[in-house]
Scaffold this motif. Structure first.
Motif, PDB file in Angstrom:
ATOM      1  N   LEU A  15       5.944   3.089  10.853  1.00 33.40           N
ATOM      2  CA  LEU A  15       6.317   4.053   9.820  1.00 33.40           C
ATOM      3  C   LEU A  15       5.685   3.639   8.493  1.00 33.40           C
ATOM      4  O   LEU A  15       6.008   2.576   7.953  1.00 33.40           O
ATOM      5  N   LEU A  16       4.808   4.503   7.967  1.00 38.16           N
ATOM      6  CA  LEU A  16       4.137   4.200   6.701  1.00 38.16           C
ATOM      7  C   LEU A  16       5.088   4.507   5.542  1.00 38.16           C
ATOM      8  O   LEU A  16       5.676   5.596   5.469  1.00 38.16           O
ATOM      9  N   LEU A  17       5.234   3.542   4.620  1.00 41.52           N
ATOM     10  CA  LEU A  17       6.161   3.704   3.496  1.00 41.52           C
ATOM     11  C   LEU A  17       5.432   4.021   2.195  1.00 41.52           C
ATOM     12  O   LEU A  17       5.688   5.047   1.572  1.00 41.52           O
ATOM     13  N   ASP A  18       4.546   3.142   1.771  1.00 46.84           N
ATOM     14  CA  ASP A  18       3.794   3.405   0.538  1.00 46.84           C
ATOM     15  C   ASP A  18       2.522   2.550   0.548  1.00 46.84           C
ATOM     16  O   ASP A  18       2.504   1.454   1.113  1.00 46.84           O
ATOM     17  N   ALA A  31       4.674  -0.956   5.618  1.00 49.24           N
ATOM     18  CA  ALA A  31       5.176  -0.152   6.734  1.00 49.24           C
ATOM     19  C   ALA A  31       6.331  -0.862   7.431  1.00 49.24           C
ATOM     20  O   ALA A  31       6.632  -2.032   7.140  1.00 49.24           O
ATOM     21  N   PHE A  32       6.958  -0.130   8.352  1.00 49.21           N
ATOM     22  CA  PHE A  32       8.086  -0.680   9.101  1.00 49.21           C
ATOM     23  C   PHE A  32       7.803  -0.531  10.590  1.00 49.21           C
ATOM     24  O   PHE A  32       7.483   0.559  11.078  1.00 49.21           O
ATOM     25  N   ASP A  33       7.888  -1.652  11.300  1.00 55.12           N
ATOM     26  CA  ASP A  33       7.701  -1.656  12.748  1.00 55.12           C
ATOM     27  C   ASP A  33       9.030  -1.238  13.383  1.00 55.12           C
ATOM     28  O   ASP A  33       9.996  -2.003  13.395  1.00 55.12           O
ATOM     29  N   SER A  35       9.774  -0.770  16.422  1.00 55.48           N
ATOM     30  CA  SER A  35      10.097  -1.411  17.694  1.00 55.48           C
ATOM     31  C   SER A  35      10.720  -2.780  17.492  1.00 55.48           C
ATOM     32  O   SER A  35      11.714  -3.128  18.130  1.00 55.48           O
ATOM     33  N   LEU A  36      10.139  -3.562  16.579  1.00 53.00           N
ATOM     34  CA  LEU A  36      10.628  -4.922  16.344  1.00 53.00           C
ATOM     35  C   LEU A  36      11.491  -5.031  15.092  1.00 53.00           C
ATOM     36  O   LEU A  36      11.958  -6.123  14.760  1.00 53.00           O
ATOM     37  N   HIS A  37      11.647  -3.922  14.378  1.00 54.45           N
ATOM     38  CA  HIS A  37      12.512  -3.881  13.190  1.00 54.45           C
ATOM     39  C   HIS A  37      12.119  -4.951  12.172  1.00 54.45           C
ATOM     40  O   HIS A  37      12.933  -5.801  11.790  1.00 54.45           O
ATOM     41  N   ARG A  38      10.896  -4.875  11.732  1.00 53.65           N
ATOM     42  CA  ARG A  38      10.424  -5.803  10.697  1.00 53.65           C
ATOM     43  C   ARG A  38       9.429  -5.086   9.793  1.00 53.65           C
ATOM     44  O   ARG A  38       8.747  -4.141  10.209  1.00 53.65           O
ATOM     45  N   MET A  39       9.344  -5.581   8.560  1.00 57.35           N
ATOM     46  CA  MET A  39       8.378  -5.043   7.611  1.00 57.35           C
ATOM     47  C   MET A  39       7.000  -5.621   7.936  1.00 57.35           C
ATOM     48  O   MET A  39       6.860  -6.809   8.263  1.00 57.35           O
ATOM     49  N   ILE A  40       5.994  -4.791   7.821  1.00 61.03           N
ATOM     50  CA  ILE A  40       4.630  -5.194   8.142  1.00 61.03           C
ATOM     51  C   ILE A  40       3.670  -4.578   7.137  1.00 61.03           C
ATOM     52  O   ILE A  40       4.074  -3.771   6.285  1.00 61.03           O
ATOM     53  N   ALA A  41       2.412  -4.956   7.245  1.00 58.49           N
ATOM     54  CA  ALA A  41       1.334  -4.315   6.498  1.00 58.49           C
ATOM     55  C   ALA A  41       0.393  -3.676   7.512  1.00 58.49           C
ATOM     56  O   ALA A  41       0.072  -4.278   8.537  1.00 58.49           O
ATOM     57  N   VAL A  42      -0.027  -2.456   7.241  1.00 59.02           N
ATOM     58  CA  VAL A  42      -0.963  -1.747   8.116  1.00 59.02           C
ATOM     59  C   VAL A  42      -2.192  -1.376   7.298  1.00 59.02           C
ATOM     60  O   VAL A  42      -2.079  -0.686   6.274  1.00 59.02           O
ATOM     61  N   LYS A  43      -3.328  -1.836   7.754  1.00 59.16           N
ATOM     62  CA  LYS A  43      -4.588  -1.479   7.090  1.00 59.16           C
ATOM     63  C   LYS A  43      -5.251  -0.393   7.912  1.00 59.16           C
ATOM     64  O   LYS A  43      -5.539  -0.563   9.100  1.00 59.16           O
ATOM     65  N   VAL A  44      -5.492   0.749   7.271  1.00 57.89           N
ATOM     66  CA  VAL A  44      -6.078   1.908   7.942  1.00 57.89           C
ATOM     67  C   VAL A  44      -7.472   2.138   7.394  1.00 57.89           C
ATOM     68  O   VAL A  44      -7.662   2.238   6.175  1.00 57.89           O
TER      69      VAL A  44
END
Length: 434
Positions: A15-18, A31-33, A35-44
């Protein structure tokens, strides 16, 4: 171009947040994963892969290669995937840990960094590049936006879209950091990372990029014939290194291992200088205190001067002071002064450093023997031949190159290299006097 918005979900999971940062090739999202319920960074990646299946295969291969590349100053890759965006494009993305830190670009916006801070950051990044290049990986987008300053030091992002050395060139990269040969379609090579590294080092030291062009069109129209600009107000070794990294021809740029060696030496010299100055300050204070004590003992205190002459003075009892180990300054003074050191003495100190448990104790015996043999040949040549002002440097060049080679091979520690280079400087100085 693929467009994403807050609230979009990639692969039914992320889930992309900002958006956290934007570069020439990608956007980093908080972003928020799910499936594993953790905050992450997603590079697109900003470019769509929809119309180029070959590009999708290349990106996937590069991500897999980078996922196997583990380095403490490079951010780990959790996942890689491709997704159809709301605009109908196909976007590649890389999932990484969400680290608490400040992009280097924001730090530079506050003004140039002190040279030692800039060199320390650059050294950490150069070590990541050295490790990546040794595996055949080329980053291709070393920029201030791709460096995160964390509590544990700087971290280099984006090895998730690295390329193999020798791959065909593409349009990835951020224009101010793009090496000149990339405009001619030269294959991917570690030298493109070195050029971008030079731009980044120049930016940290001055607050601006070495050249004003900021778009692909402006860079293609630029015709650079003058030598790269030189950074003022920093040690000569750092300014020269930055200038070499910006060389127009890739073959004139240093390898990442040479950058590590040069920055380690520059920072080591600065640290030694601080220790010496601090030691001299302490020694000077001690001399003043001793002088004052002797003056009071000889002249007597006011109370002693006014004492009744009929009363015998009481002799002061001297305190028992246990002997203290020699200070770092004292140990430095024990060495022969640089101005009086002969070539043989300087060479002997090189050998002593090489054989010492700290910092060279982990050096292989065959490396130690090889360096000793080269040193012996250097000294005997220096005694047998007359030489001009620059010949001492040319004769020590082979030994310096061997040191750099052993560092690149992982058979010599940076701290050991720094000390041995300092001893080589002493040898060259002695050769100039003889």
């Amino acid at each position: 171009m693929s467009r994403l918005n807050p609230g979009d979900v990639l692969a039914r999971r992320y889930l992309l947040l900002d958006p956290l940062a934007r570069g020439g090739m990608s956007v980093i999202w908080r972003a928020f994963d799910q499936s594993l319920h953790r905050m992450i960074a997603v590079k697109v990646l900003t470019a769509s892969l929809h119309t180029d299946p070959g590009e999708r295969v290349s990106v996937r291969s590069e991500a897999r290669a980078a996922a196997r590349f583990i380095h403490p100053d490079s951010i780990e890759i959790y996942d890689y995937g491709e997704t159809v965006t709301t605009s109908g494009g196909v976007a590649a993305y890389v999932v990484m840990p969400l680290l608490d830190g400040t992009p280097l670009a924001e730090r530079i916006e506050q003004g140039p960094l002190p040279w030692q801070e800039a060199a320390s950051i650059a050294l950490r990044l150069a070590r990541v590049l050295m490790a990546g290049h040794a595996r055949g990986l080329v980053h291709r987008d070393v920029t201030a936006e791709n460096v995160l300053l964390t509590t544990s030091g700087p971290k280099l992002l984006d090895f998730g879209i690295a390329a193999w050395a020798g791959d065909p060139e593409d349009d990835r990269g951020t224009p101010p950091y793009v090496a000149p040969e990339r405009l001619l379609g030269a294959p991917t090579h570690p030298a493109v990372d070195v050029y971008a590294f030079g731009v980044l080092l120049h930016l940290m030291l001055t607050g601006r990029t070495p050249y004003p062009e900021t778009t692909w069109e402006e860079i293609e129209a630029a015709r650079r014939t003058e030598p790269p600009p030189r950074v003022p107000g920093v040690p000569n070794a750092v300014a020269t290194l930055c200038q070499r990294c910006l060389a127009h021809r890739p073959e004139d740029r240093p390898a990442a291992a040479e950058i590590v060696s040069a920055l380690t030496s520059a920072l080591g010299t600065a640290t030694l200088g601080r220790h010496v100055r601090r030691g001299l300050t302490v020694a000077g204070s001690a001399v003043l205190a001793l002088s004052a004590l002797l003056w009071f003992q000889q002249s007597g205190t006011p109370q002693e001067t006014m004492r009744d002459p009929g009363v015998a003075p009481v002799a002061p009892v001297a305190p028992v002071v246990p002997p203290s180990p020699p200070s770092p300054t004292a140990r430095l003074v024990e060495r022969s002064p640089a101005s009086a050191r002969t070539v043989e003495q300087a060479a002997a100190e090189f050998t002593t450093t090489l054989e010492a448990r700290t910092p060279c104790g982990a050096t292989d015996d065959d490396v130690v023997l090889d360096l000793k043999q080269v040193l012996a040949g250097l000294v005997s040549t220096g005694q047998a031949q007359a030489h001009g002002p620059s010949e001492e440097v040319s004769r020590t060049r082979d030994l310096r190159q061997k040191l750099s080679d052993r560092l690149r091979e992982g058979r010599l520690r940076p701290a050991c290299l720094s000390e041995l280079q300092a001893r080589l400087d002493d040898i060259e100085a002695a050769m100039r006097r003889d």
